[in-house]
Design an enzyme around this catalytic site. Structure first.
Site, PDB file in Angstrom:
ATOM      1  N   LEU A   1       0.629   3.615  -2.119  1.00 27.66           N
ATOM      2  CA  LEU A   1       1.027   3.542  -3.712  1.00 27.66           C
ATOM      3  C   LEU A   1       1.532   4.871  -3.957  1.00 27.66           C
ATOM      4  O   LEU A   1       1.047   6.032  -3.560  1.00 27.66           O
ATOM      5  CB  LEU A   1      -0.062   3.065  -4.395  1.00 27.66           C
ATOM      6  CG  LEU A   1      -0.651   1.809  -3.827  1.00 27.66           C
ATOM      7  CD1 LEU A   1      -1.823   1.530  -5.022  1.00 27.66           C
ATOM      8  CD2 LEU A   1       0.317   0.665  -3.913  1.00 27.66           C
TER       9      LEU A   1
ATOM     10  N   GLN B   1      15.806  -7.830  -2.936  1.00 24.10           N
ATOM     11  CA  GLN B   1      14.442  -8.610  -2.717  1.00 24.10           C
ATOM     12  C   GLN B   1      14.195  -9.278  -3.936  1.00 24.10           C
ATOM     13  O   GLN B   1      13.666 -10.412  -3.942  1.00 24.10           O
ATOM     14  CB  GLN B   1      13.518  -7.599  -2.186  1.00 24.10           C
ATOM     15  CG  GLN B   1      11.986  -8.002  -2.209  1.00 24.10           C
ATOM     16  CD  GLN B   1      11.130  -7.193  -2.039  1.00 24.10           C
ATOM     17  OE1 GLN B   1      10.576  -6.777  -0.956  1.00 24.10           O
ATOM     18  NE2 GLN B   1      10.459  -6.430  -2.798  1.00 24.10           N
TER      19      GLN B   1
ATOM     20  N   GLU C   1      12.640  -2.744  -9.499  1.00 18.51           N
ATOM     21  CA  GLU C   1      14.305  -3.297  -9.197  1.00 18.51           C
ATOM     22  C   GLU C   1      15.018  -2.059  -8.097  1.00 18.51           C
ATOM     23  O   GLU C   1      16.303  -2.435  -7.957  1.00 18.51           O
ATOM     24  CB  GLU C   1      15.334  -2.756 -10.629  1.00 18.51           C
ATOM     25  CG  GLU C   1      14.712  -3.567 -11.723  1.00 18.51           C
ATOM     26  CD  GLU C   1      15.274  -3.728 -13.068  1.00 18.51           C
ATOM     27  OE1 GLU C   1      15.920  -2.240 -13.148  1.00 18.51           O
ATOM     28  OE2 GLU C   1      15.289  -4.246 -14.023  1.00 18.51           O
TER      29      GLU C   1
ATOM     30  N   GLY D   1       0.909  -1.308  -0.051  1.00 16.14           N
ATOM     31  CA  GLY D   1      -0.082   0.010  -0.188  1.00 16.14           C
ATOM     32  C   GLY D   1       0.829   1.228  -0.107  1.00 16.14           C
ATOM     33  O   GLY D   1       1.838   1.201  -0.535  1.00 16.14           O
TER      34      GLY D   1
ATOM     35  N   HIS E   1       4.626   2.192  -8.060  1.00 14.89           N
ATOM     36  CA  HIS E   1       3.596   1.090  -8.064  1.00 14.89           C
ATOM     37  C   HIS E   1       2.588   1.288  -9.215  1.00 14.89           C
ATOM     38  O   HIS E   1       2.433   0.357  -9.803  1.00 14.89           O
ATOM     39  CB  HIS E   1       2.904   1.302  -6.644  1.00 14.89           C
ATOM     40  CG  HIS E   1       3.563   1.006  -5.424  1.00 14.89           C
ATOM     41  ND1 HIS E   1       3.847   2.085  -4.622  1.00 14.89           N
ATOM     42  CD2 HIS E   1       3.942  -0.210  -4.860  1.00 14.89           C
ATOM     43  CE1 HIS E   1       4.349   1.342  -3.498  1.00 14.89           C
ATOM     44  NE2 HIS E   1       4.527   0.129  -3.737  1.00 14.89           N
TER      45      HIS E   1
ATOM     46  N   SER F   1       7.429   4.442  -0.444  1.00 11.46           N
ATOM     47  CA  SER F   1       6.433   4.857   0.404  1.00 11.46           C
ATOM     48  C   SER F   1       6.830   5.648   1.571  1.00 11.46           C
ATOM     49  O   SER F   1       6.109   6.003   2.335  1.00 11.46           O
ATOM     50  CB  SER F   1       5.515   3.627   0.894  1.00 11.46           C
ATOM     51  OG  SER F   1       5.063   2.905  -0.393  1.00 11.46           O
TER      52      SER F   1
ATOM     53  N   ASP G   1      14.449  -2.550  -5.069  1.00  7.71           N
ATOM     54  CA  ASP G   1      14.606  -3.529  -4.193  1.00  7.71           C
ATOM     55  C   ASP G   1      15.178  -4.671  -4.714  1.00  7.71           C
ATOM     56  O   ASP G   1      14.834  -5.761  -4.913  1.00  7.71           O
ATOM     57  CB  ASP G   1      13.228  -3.946  -3.463  1.00  7.71           C
ATOM     58  CG  ASP G   1      12.765  -2.685  -2.529  1.00  7.71           C
ATOM     59  OD1 ASP G   1      13.323  -2.228  -1.557  1.00  7.71           O
ATOM     60  OD2 ASP G   1      11.624  -2.547  -3.171  1.00  7.71           O
TER      61      ASP G   1
END
Length: 325
Positions: A76, A196, A191, A74, A80, A229, A193
């Site tokens: 956003l 991750q 990208e 969330g 996103h 965020s 992250d």
């Protein structure tokens, strides 16, 4: 005086009558088509329960519809939104999840302070044409304490893994759960992250999942700051200096071909730490496939990435940049 019958008048003016008649017919068809399209366009569905979403998805997959999936927590932003847009271009239907995953936070205060803007997020997704949103409760995702532990080798031991122990195990667990629920053909990740992204690719291989992981370029603010965020929590001075992170990465990319790795790392750290509002937690230059640090710049046909984490007060910013592309 010329005497017109209706037929002779119509014949002499047939083009004007025909044009008028044709225009009315076309307008009627156009407006009817628009109304029909508006009526036929399904409203975005919102689900809180796993079984209901899975049923919705499987019905559409039975009709040979492809599913694109964008998992989020969330709050956003344009990053996103770019994932949603790309998913819409490449799939018949798009599902987005909004779930602040508690088991990937290693600090309770970070979980508590994570921004939650569900109402605004749903408005944004509806405007983008997202087809379905999954917004489960914590008990829906974790009816029982989660005990699974992944072994990612060194992928989750370096950089973020070193400073946020257990973080990537939590990420892998929730993404696997979401994939099982949504059954997507493609899943989209930014990208920004980078570590991750590598962890998720590894998890997909370990679990033999039939989903394509699509990596999407980092979306940046005009001054280069990677969208996140967490950026909304920066105060004015922190936000101004946060652009140094991107500037330092660009400098590192320029220095990398002609300087030793330790020299590049030192220059980056000095540049950022010169700001009274920023402090480097780590800056590593790593091989993209293994995330292991580059010690000697030997001739290898592999991508090299500079990965960085910086604190602005208590707010943690991460970013990365490929050096040899």
């Amino acid at each position: 005086m010329q005497n017109y019958t209706f037929f002779s008048y119509y014949s002499n003016n047939r083009y004007s009558f025909a044009d008028l008649f044709f225009q009315k017919i076309v307008k009627a068809i156009v407006f009817s088509t628009k109304d029909k399209k508006l009526q036929e366009k399904p409203a975005m569905r919102t689900f809180q329960h796993k079984a209901e979403l899975t049923e919705w998805v499987m019905h559409r997959k039975s009709l040979n519809k492809t599913i694109g999936f964008v998992p989020t927590m969330g709050a956003l932003h344009n990053g996103h939104m770019s994932l949603i847009r790309q998913a819409k271009q490449e799939n018949d239907l798009v599902v987005c999840s909004i779930f602040v995953n508690p088991i990937q936070f290693n600090k309770p205060e970070d979980l508590k302070k994570y921004p939650r803007t569900l109402e605004t997020d749903l408005e944004v997704l509806a405007e983008l044409g997202c087809d379905a949103v999954f917004n489960p409760s914590e008990s829906e995702m974790y009816p029982e304490p989660e005990k699974k532990v992944y072994d990612f080798g060194m992928l989750d031991k370096v950089m973020e893994g070193r400073y946020r122990q257990g973080h990537f195990n939590g990420v892998a667990i929730v993404v696997k759960k979401l994939f099982d629920i949504v059954q997507p053909d493609r899943a989209y990740f930014g990208e920004k992250d980078f570590q991750q992204l590598q962890i998720i690719k590894a998890m997909v291989n370990m679990e033999s999942l039939e989903v394509t992981i699509v990596s999407c370029p980092t979306v940046r603010e005009p001054d280069g700051l990677a969208m996140s965020s967490r950026n909304v929590r920066l105060n004015g001075e922190q936000r101004l200096d946060a652009s140094l992170v991107y500037a330092a990465l660009k400098m590192a990319k320029e220095l990398y071909p002609t300087h030793e790795v330790h020299q590049v790392k030192q220059r980056v750290t000095e540049k950022i730490n010169a700001s009274p509002h920023l402090e480097v937690e780590y800056f590593e230059i790593v091989w993209a496939d293994t995330l292991l640090p580059v010690i000697d710049k030997e001739a290898r046909n592999e991508m090299v990435v500079g990965c960085i984490a910086v604190y602005a007060g208590e707010i943690r910013l991460i970013d990365n940049m490929a050096f040899n592309l």
